[in-house]
Design a protein around this motif. Structure first.
Motif, PDB file in Angstrom:
ATOM      1  N   ARG A  79     -52.313 -96.358   2.295  1.00 28.41           N
ATOM      2  CA  ARG A  79     -53.533 -95.796   2.022  1.00 28.41           C
ATOM      3  C   ARG A  79     -54.808 -96.161   3.449  1.00 28.41           C
ATOM      4  O   ARG A  79     -55.620 -95.453   2.839  1.00 28.41           O
ATOM      5  CB  ARG A  79     -53.619 -97.140   1.123  1.00 28.41           C
TER       6      ARG A  79
ATOM      7  N   THR B 194     -54.454 -87.453   0.361  1.00 28.62           N
ATOM      8  CA  THR B 194     -55.109 -87.866  -0.360  1.00 28.62           C
ATOM      9  C   THR B 194     -54.400 -88.382  -1.465  1.00 28.62           C
ATOM     10  O   THR B 194     -53.697 -87.183  -1.949  1.00 28.62           O
ATOM     11  CB  THR B 194     -56.542 -88.293  -0.106  1.00 28.62           C
TER      12      THR B 194
ATOM     13  N   VAL C 227     -49.217 -98.464  -0.194  1.00 30.63           N
ATOM     14  CA  VAL C 227     -49.525 -97.015  -1.066  1.00 30.63           C
ATOM     15  C   VAL C 227     -49.520 -97.303  -2.282  1.00 30.63           C
ATOM     16  O   VAL C 227     -50.165 -96.555  -3.357  1.00 30.63           O
ATOM     17  CB  VAL C 227     -48.567 -95.883  -0.097  1.00 30.63           C
TER      18      VAL C 227
ATOM     19  N   ASP D 295     -50.235 -99.118  -5.970  1.00 29.37           N
ATOM     20  CA  ASP D 295     -51.667 -99.935  -6.624  1.00 29.37           C
ATOM     21  C   ASP D 295     -51.010-101.395  -5.901  1.00 29.37           C
ATOM     22  O   ASP D 295     -50.590-102.186  -6.493  1.00 29.37           O
ATOM     23  CB  ASP D 295     -52.282 -99.206  -7.746  1.00 29.37           C
TER      24      ASP D 295
ATOM     25  N   GLU E  31     -55.142-102.005  -1.186  1.00 30.36           N
ATOM     26  CA  GLU E  31     -56.213-101.021  -1.901  1.00 30.36           C
ATOM     27  C   GLU E  31     -56.206-100.271  -3.206  1.00 30.36           C
ATOM     28  O   GLU E  31     -54.674 -99.521  -3.559  1.00 30.36           O
ATOM     29  CB  GLU E  31     -56.598-100.134  -0.730  1.00 30.36           C
TER      30      GLU E  31
ATOM     31  N   GLY F 289     -53.733 -96.844  -5.935  1.00 34.69           N
ATOM     32  CA  GLY F 289     -52.785 -96.416  -5.036  1.00 34.69           C
ATOM     33  C   GLY F 289     -51.837 -95.791  -6.155  1.00 34.69           C
ATOM     34  O   GLY F 289     -51.575 -95.517  -7.768  1.00 34.69           O
TER      35      GLY F 289
END
Length: 411
Positions: A207, A266, A301, A303, A314, A317
């Protein structure tokens, strides 16, 4: 619905044998079981026969095999411990722990990552119906233990990691590296690149962009791909970063990515393009002009609601099914090595993060077995990432086209 034993079961014209699961049952049945049988015999020899009341005579008095999952000395997937590292060349794959978190900039704890992945790996038997592979039967794997890191000293630890990975590479064994924080991404690539005669691309799931030169005046877990892409045979144009985004991460790194013309995909790009197309683009860019690709999987990466045990979570994800699918697609094209990083057990309340890290490894190795890159199905002497595994190029993909959700591949 009545069927005879020789008649395929059908539901209004549907042939159950068209199901992947049913077909893979037949494929699994064709895989020999001699490795498991030898392991069982070895367990009986070393662990004594069970008490007379035990009906299953493959059970031992002292646990010396895969069962019970909660017992025994934990190596990865209960593979042999390669205590004499000079013998690592006897194995196809070596699990290598790097218990280092001095490079973290927020939450520590990833020094316990390798231990947590080993612990949860005991849950798994090593065979997989989706892929129709049996890792314990089809590859030889060892646990090489952990690198002797130097707590508080990043540069000396980097040298230790470099030397350890270099040694495994020189022995011709596929390295599966588990951190530790992501600062280890620089010395792991350095150790691989110096032992490979050819260019190496990197597929990096994260992320965060992790490409600053320095963070707080040091090389940290936000700087590794700045330094890795300074290595002559690891070019920035072959670095592809998947899953980048959110509100946390250094803007300085975004400037470097733009200057070096790396490729940043992204979460929004993944939504617009879909996993298949995005990974296809990533592979084309990573492999262009390269002879091998290295895989770096930062657990954040995924969630943070699903994988909370990490240093810099973060929201927004990938979900695990997406992440594992993408990893299998990357692995199917061939790898020279892989790393899983940023698992922090103190924040991993249900071990779900460590379990996902373990699954990432198993899915990658299983895919490499299925695609005949490693293990008993592979060609004699063939090593991942060294003999043209990638095959034909995917076409004239323009990395800038990921900005346009309607863009299609040229070629």
């Amino acid at each position: 619905m009545n069927t005879t034993p020789d008649e395929p079961s059908k539901v209004e014209g549907f042939d159950r044998r068209s199901l992947q699961g049913v077909a893979n049952l037949d494929l699994l049945a064709e895989i020999p079981t001699d490795v498991h049988e030898k392991s069982s015999a070895r367990s009986l020899k070393l662990g004594l026969e069970a008490a007379d009341s035990i009906e299953d005579r493959t059970i031992t008095t002292f646990s010396r095999g895969p069962q019970p999952a909660f017992a025994g000395i934990k190596t990865f997937l209960k593979a042999p411990y390669c205590e004499d590292i000079s013998e690592v060349d006897q194995f196809d794959v070596a699990f290598l722990g790097i218990p280092f978190d001095t490079g973290t900039t927020y939450r520590p704890g990833t020094r316990f990552g390798p231990q947590s992945v080993r612990n949860i790996s005991a849950l798994y038997d090593g065979y997989n119906l989706d892929l129709a592979v049996d890792l314990q039967q089809e590859i030889s794997m060892c646990d090489a233990g952990d690198v002797f890191v130097i707590p508080g000293n990043i540069e000396k630890t980097f040298d230790q990691i470099d030397k350890a990975v270099s040694y495994i590479m020189q022995k011709g064994t596929f390295p599966v590296i588990v951190g530790g924080d992501h600062s280890i991404g620089y010395p792991t690539v350095r150790g691989i690149a110096k032992n490979f005669d050819g260019n190496i691309g990197i597929v990096h799931f994260d992320r965060h962009i992790d490409i600053m030169e320095k963070d707080m005046d040091e090389r940290m877990h936000t700087t590794h791909y700045y330094h890795a892409t300074n290595i002559p045979n690891v070019r920035p144009e072959n670095l592809v970063q998947i899953g980048i985004g959110g509100w946390y991460g250094a803007r300085h790194g975004l400037k470097v990515a733009r200057e070096r013309d790396t490729t940043v995909i992204t979460i929004g790009d993944l939504e617009n393009m879909g996993i298949d197309k995005a990974v296809e683009a990533a592979l084309e860019i990573a492999w262009k002009g390269c002879d091998a690709v290295y895989l770096s999987f930062d657990i954040d990466v995924v969630d943070g609601g699903i994988a909370p045990g990490t240093g810099s979570p973060e929201p927004g994800g990938l979900i695990p099914r997406e992440a594992l699918k993408a990893l299998r697609q990357v692995a199917a094209e061939g790898l020279i090595g892989m790393e899983v990083v940023e698992i922090s057990p103190p924040y991993d309340t249900s071990e779900s993060t460590a379990q996902l890290g373990c699954r990432a490894i198993l899915d990658v190795l299983g895919t490499m077995v299925k695609t005949e890159q490693i293990g008993s199905r592979s060609a004699k002497g063939k090593r991942p990432g060294t003999q043209g595994i990638h095959g034909e190029p995917l076409g004239g993909w323009d990395p800038k086209s990921i900005l346009d959700p309607e863009a299609t591949r040229r070629g």
